[in-house]
Design a protein around this motif. Structure first.
Motif, mmCIF file in Angstrom:
data_model
loop_
_atom_site.group_PDB
_atom_site.id
_atom_site.type_symbol
_atom_site.label_atom_id
_atom_site.label_comp_id
_atom_site.label_asym_id
_atom_site.label_seq_id
_atom_site.Cartn_x
_atom_site.Cartn_y
_atom_site.Cartn_z
ATOM 1 N N VAL A 87 1.147 -1.139 0.009
ATOM 2 C CA VAL A 87 -0.281 0.041 0.162
ATOM 3 C C VAL A 87 0.959 1.294 0.242
ATOM 4 O O VAL A 87 1.961 1.592 0.914
ATOM 5 N N SER A 88 0.738 2.360 -0.820
ATOM 6 C CA SER A 88 1.291 3.431 -1.072
ATOM 7 C C SER A 88 0.198 4.483 -0.954
ATOM 8 O O SER A 88 -1.136 4.880 -1.504
ATOM 9 N N GLY A 89 0.802 5.478 -1.297
ATOM 10 C CA GLY A 89 -0.324 7.157 -0.909
ATOM 11 C C GLY A 89 -0.547 7.227 0.837
ATOM 12 O O GLY A 89 0.684 7.626 1.135
ATOM 13 N N PHE A 90 -1.206 8.091 0.721
ATOM 14 C CA PHE A 90 -1.968 8.483 1.887
ATOM 15 C C PHE A 90 -2.115 7.278 2.973
ATOM 16 O O PHE A 90 -3.532 6.878 3.217
ATOM 17 N N THR A 91 -1.209 6.930 3.406
ATOM 18 C CA THR A 91 -1.582 5.612 4.128
ATOM 19 C C THR A 91 -1.601 5.978 5.851
ATOM 20 O O THR A 91 -1.745 4.979 6.772
ATOM 21 N N LEU A 92 -1.546 7.094 6.502
ATOM 22 C CA LEU A 92 -1.857 7.324 7.760
ATOM 23 C C LEU A 92 -2.893 6.764 8.375
ATOM 24 O O LEU A 92 -3.049 6.111 9.307
ATOM 25 N N ASN A 93 -4.115 6.800 7.884
ATOM 26 C CA ASN A 93 -5.158 6.752 8.581
ATOM 27 C C ASN A 93 -6.449 5.751 8.089
ATOM 28 O O ASN A 93 -7.632 5.357 8.557
ATOM 29 N N TYR A 94 -5.341 4.895 6.780
ATOM 30 C CA TYR A 94 -6.592 4.138 6.182
ATOM 31 C C TYR A 94 -6.645 2.365 7.387
ATOM 32 O O TYR A 94 -6.331 2.568 7.913
ATOM 33 N N GLY A 95 -7.558 2.114 6.777
ATOM 34 C CA GLY A 95 -8.223 0.862 8.032
ATOM 35 C C GLY A 95 -7.674 -0.453 7.691
ATOM 36 O O GLY A 95 -6.434 0.140 7.058
ATOM 37 N N CYS A 146 -6.313 -7.537 -3.207
ATOM 38 C CA CYS A 146 -6.684 -6.200 -2.446
ATOM 39 C C CYS A 146 -7.212 -5.259 -1.291
ATOM 40 O O CYS A 146 -6.980 -4.834 -3.612
ATOM 41 N N ALA A 147 -7.853 -4.844 -1.111
ATOM 42 C CA ALA A 147 -8.514 -4.068 -0.788
ATOM 43 C C ALA A 147 -8.774 -2.877 0.090
ATOM 44 O O ALA A 147 -8.064 -3.332 1.592
ATOM 45 N N ALA A 148 -8.713 -1.382 0.716
ATOM 46 C CA ALA A 148 -8.715 -1.222 1.549
ATOM 47 C C ALA A 148 -10.109 -0.582 2.289
ATOM 48 O O ALA A 148 -10.611 0.581 1.038
ATOM 49 N N VAL A 149 -9.861 -0.311 3.714
ATOM 50 C CA VAL A 149 -11.082 0.003 3.863
ATOM 51 C C VAL A 149 -10.392 1.759 4.459
ATOM 52 O O VAL A 149 -9.553 1.750 4.915
ATOM 53 N N PRO A 150 -11.611 3.242 3.365
ATOM 54 C CA PRO A 150 -10.391 4.307 4.066
ATOM 55 C C PRO A 150 -10.932 4.771 6.020
ATOM 56 O O PRO A 150 -10.128 5.568 5.882
ATOM 57 N N THR A 151 -11.656 4.313 6.137
ATOM 58 C CA THR A 151 -11.147 4.580 8.388
ATOM 59 C C THR A 151 -10.986 3.349 9.617
ATOM 60 O O THR A 151 -10.991 1.746 8.524
#
Length: 126
Positions: free
Chosen positions: A24-32, A96-101
């Motif tokens: 995962v790259s990008g704005f990774t600070l608060n992804y769930g 793979c996929a990411a939850v935003p919160t």
């Protein structure tokens, strides 16, 4: 916006193992949570497994319980899916996929995930 890249797919014989990686790259600070999904030819997308941002909670589809293990290395921004005792019915493109919160638990339902990778092919065949 997150960018997810899967790797590690390939051809394996029944009973074999593979380890998939999701970086995962990008704005990774608060992804769930990160989830793994798969789509086999002619079938609906299926949720396989997920892991929360802290790695303290996981979830698995019944079809893979006891065979697949999800883990994450936050220092590397990478989530792994260790797949053992593979069966021909595991053949699919894995995403793979990411939850935003951030949540305390994760659910492997695609509507919760808003950033997706391009997928990696897993083929289980003799």
């Amino acid at each position: 916006q997150l960018h997810l890249v899967e790797s590690g797919g390939g051809l394996v014989q029944p009973g074999g193992s593979l380890r998939l990686s999701c970086t995962v790259s990008g704005f990774t600070l608060n992804y769930g949570a990160i989830g793994w999904f798969r789509r086999a030819p002619g079938k609906e997308r299926e949720g396989v497994s997920c892991i929360t941002s802290g790695g303290d909670s996981t979830n698995y589809a019944d079809s893979v319980k006891g065979r697949f293990t999800i883990s994450r290395d936050n220092a590397k921004n990478t989530v792994y899916l260790q797949m053992n005792s593979l069966k021909p019915e595991d053949t699919a493109v894995y995403y793979c996929a990411a939850v935003p919160t951030i949540r305390a638990m994760c659910i492997v339902h695609h509507v919760l995930y808003d950033s997706w990778g391009q997928g990696t092919q897993v083929t289980v065949s003799s």
